[in-house]
Design a protein around this motif. Structure first.
Motif, PDB file in Angstrom:
ATOM      1  N   GLN A 143       0.827  -1.209   0.000  1.00  0.00           N
ATOM      2  CA  GLN A 143       0.000   0.000   0.000  1.00  0.00           C
ATOM      3  C   GLN A 143       0.862   1.260   0.000  1.00  0.00           C
ATOM      4  O   GLN A 143       0.554   2.234  -0.696  1.00  0.00           O
ATOM      5  N   ARG A 144       1.967   1.232   0.739  1.00  0.00           N
ATOM      6  CA  ARG A 144       2.874   2.369   0.780  1.00  0.00           C
ATOM      7  C   ARG A 144       3.492   2.609  -0.598  1.00  0.00           C
ATOM      8  O   ARG A 144       3.608   3.745  -1.060  1.00  0.00           O
ATOM      9  N   ASP A 145       3.890   1.523  -1.290  1.00  0.00           N
ATOM     10  CA  ASP A 145       4.457   1.651  -2.632  1.00  0.00           C
ATOM     11  C   ASP A 145       3.442   2.206  -3.621  1.00  0.00           C
ATOM     12  O   ASP A 145       3.777   3.034  -4.472  1.00  0.00           O
ATOM     13  N   ILE A 146       2.181   1.766  -3.500  1.00  0.00           N
ATOM     14  CA  ILE A 146       1.122   2.262  -4.381  1.00  0.00           C
ATOM     15  C   ILE A 146       0.925   3.750  -4.166  1.00  0.00           C
ATOM     16  O   ILE A 146       0.833   4.529  -5.134  1.00  0.00           O
ATOM     17  N   GLN A 147       0.844   4.175  -2.907  1.00  0.00           N
ATOM     18  CA  GLN A 147       0.656   5.596  -2.611  1.00  0.00           C
ATOM     19  C   GLN A 147       1.832   6.429  -3.108  1.00  0.00           C
ATOM     20  O   GLN A 147       1.650   7.523  -3.648  1.00  0.00           O
ATOM     21  N   ARG A 148       3.039   5.908  -2.943  1.00  0.00           N
ATOM     22  CA  ARG A 148       4.235   6.619  -3.398  1.00  0.00           C
ATOM     23  C   ARG A 148       4.211   6.780  -4.920  1.00  0.00           C
ATOM     24  O   ARG A 148       4.518   7.836  -5.454  1.00  0.00           O
ATOM     25  N   GLU A 149       3.809   5.724  -5.630  1.00  0.00           N
ATOM     26  CA  GLU A 149       3.747   5.770  -7.088  1.00  0.00           C
ATOM     27  C   GLU A 149       2.672   6.751  -7.558  1.00  0.00           C
ATOM     28  O   GLU A 149       2.869   7.493  -8.528  1.00  0.00           O
ATOM     29  N   LEU A 150       1.530   6.767  -6.866  1.00  0.00           N
ATOM     30  CA  LEU A 150       0.465   7.703  -7.232  1.00  0.00           C
ATOM     31  C   LEU A 150       0.898   9.148  -7.024  1.00  0.00           C
ATOM     32  O   LEU A 150       0.577  10.031  -7.826  1.00  0.00           O
ATOM     33  N   ARG A 151       1.615   9.414  -5.930  1.00  0.00           N
ATOM     34  CA  ARG A 151       2.103  10.780  -5.694  1.00  0.00           C
ATOM     35  C   ARG A 151       3.123  11.181  -6.746  1.00  0.00           C
ATOM     36  O   ARG A 151       3.186  12.326  -7.160  1.00  0.00           O
ATOM     37  N   ARG A 152       3.942  10.229  -7.165  1.00  0.00           N
ATOM     38  CA  ARG A 152       4.976  10.519  -8.159  1.00  0.00           C
ATOM     39  C   ARG A 152       4.375  10.854  -9.526  1.00  0.00           C
ATOM     40  O   ARG A 152       4.882  11.684 -10.275  1.00  0.00           O
ATOM     41  N   ARG A 153       3.240  10.245  -9.863  1.00  0.00           N
ATOM     42  CA  ARG A 153       2.593  10.465 -11.175  1.00  0.00           C
ATOM     43  C   ARG A 153       1.898  11.815 -11.269  1.00  0.00           C
ATOM     44  O   ARG A 153       1.608  12.269 -12.361  1.00  0.00           O
ATOM     45  N   ARG A 154       1.586  12.438 -10.166  1.00  0.00           N
ATOM     46  CA  ARG A 154       0.849  13.723 -10.212  1.00  0.00           C
ATOM     47  C   ARG A 154       1.686  14.841 -10.712  1.00  0.00           C
ATOM     48  O   ARG A 154       2.730  15.097 -10.749  1.00  0.00           O
TER      49      ARG A 154
END
Length: 154
Positions: A143-154
Motif C-alpha cells: 500500500q505504501r508503494d502504491i501511494q508513493r507511485e500515485l504521488r509521483r505520477r501527479r
C-alpha cells in the motif's frame, strides 16, 4: 477548577495490533489510587505486557506498569498491582463467554483520560500466527508503494 474536555492519551499498546487480531473493543473505567492518577497525569505508563481477565464476575487488569509518583511518600502504590476495571454487567457476561473460547484473550490497547476520568480501551483479541504478521507487513508495504507511485505520477 474547570472540567477537562476531550480525550488525553497517556499510553498506547501498538504491539497489540501487531500481535493480535482485534475482534471487539470496550471502554472501561479503572479503579486507581491517588498517586496512580498523578503519575498518569504526568504521562507515565506502559501497557506492553498488560492483559485483562475475568475473575469472580469482575474484570481485572494485570501487569500494566504505572510507575510510582515522584513526589509520593509512604502512600505510593505498587507499580504493577492488579487493577479492577469498571464495566457494565452485560459487558462482563459477554466477555466471560467470549474469553472461554479457545485462543481469545483481553488486551489493553490504550490508557487515556476522557473528561477527567481515567479510562482503558481493552480488546477481545485472537493471537496472530507468524505468517499472518508477515502478510500484514507485506500488505502495508504494498500500500505504501502504491501511494508513493500515485504521488509521483501527479
Amino acid at each position: 477548577m474547570p472540567r477537562e474536555k476531550g480525550r488525553k492519551l497517556v499510553a498506547q499498546n501498538r504491539r497489540a495490533r501487531h500481535d493480535y487480531h482485534i475482534d471487539d473493543t470496550y471502554e472501561a473505567g479503572i479503579v486507581l489510587t491517588g498517586t496512580e492518577v498523578k503519575s498518569l497525569r504526568a504521562g507515565r505508563a506502559s501497557l506492553v505486557d498488560g492483559f485483562a481477565h475475568v475473575r469472580n464476575g469482575e474484570v481485572w487488569l494485570e501487569n500494566v506498569h504505572i510507575p510510582e509518583y515522584a513526589h509520593g511518600t509512604w502512600t505510593n502504590h505498587a507499580a504493577r498491582r492488579p487493577r479492577k476495571l469498571l464495566l457494565h454487567r452485560e459487558e462482563i457476561s459477554r466477555l466471560i463467554g467470549k474469553t472461554q473460547e479457545a485462543g481469545r484473550t483481553l488486551v489493553p490497547l490504550s490508557l487515556y483520560f476522557s473528561e477527567g476520568k481515567a479510562k482503558v480501551e481493552i480488546a477481545l483479541a485472537r493471537g496472530k500466527r507468524e505468517y499472518d504478521k508477515r502478510h500484514d507487513i507485506a500488505e502495508r508495504d504494498a500500500q505504501r508503494d502504491i501511494q508513493r507511485e500515485l504521488r509521483r505520477r501527479r
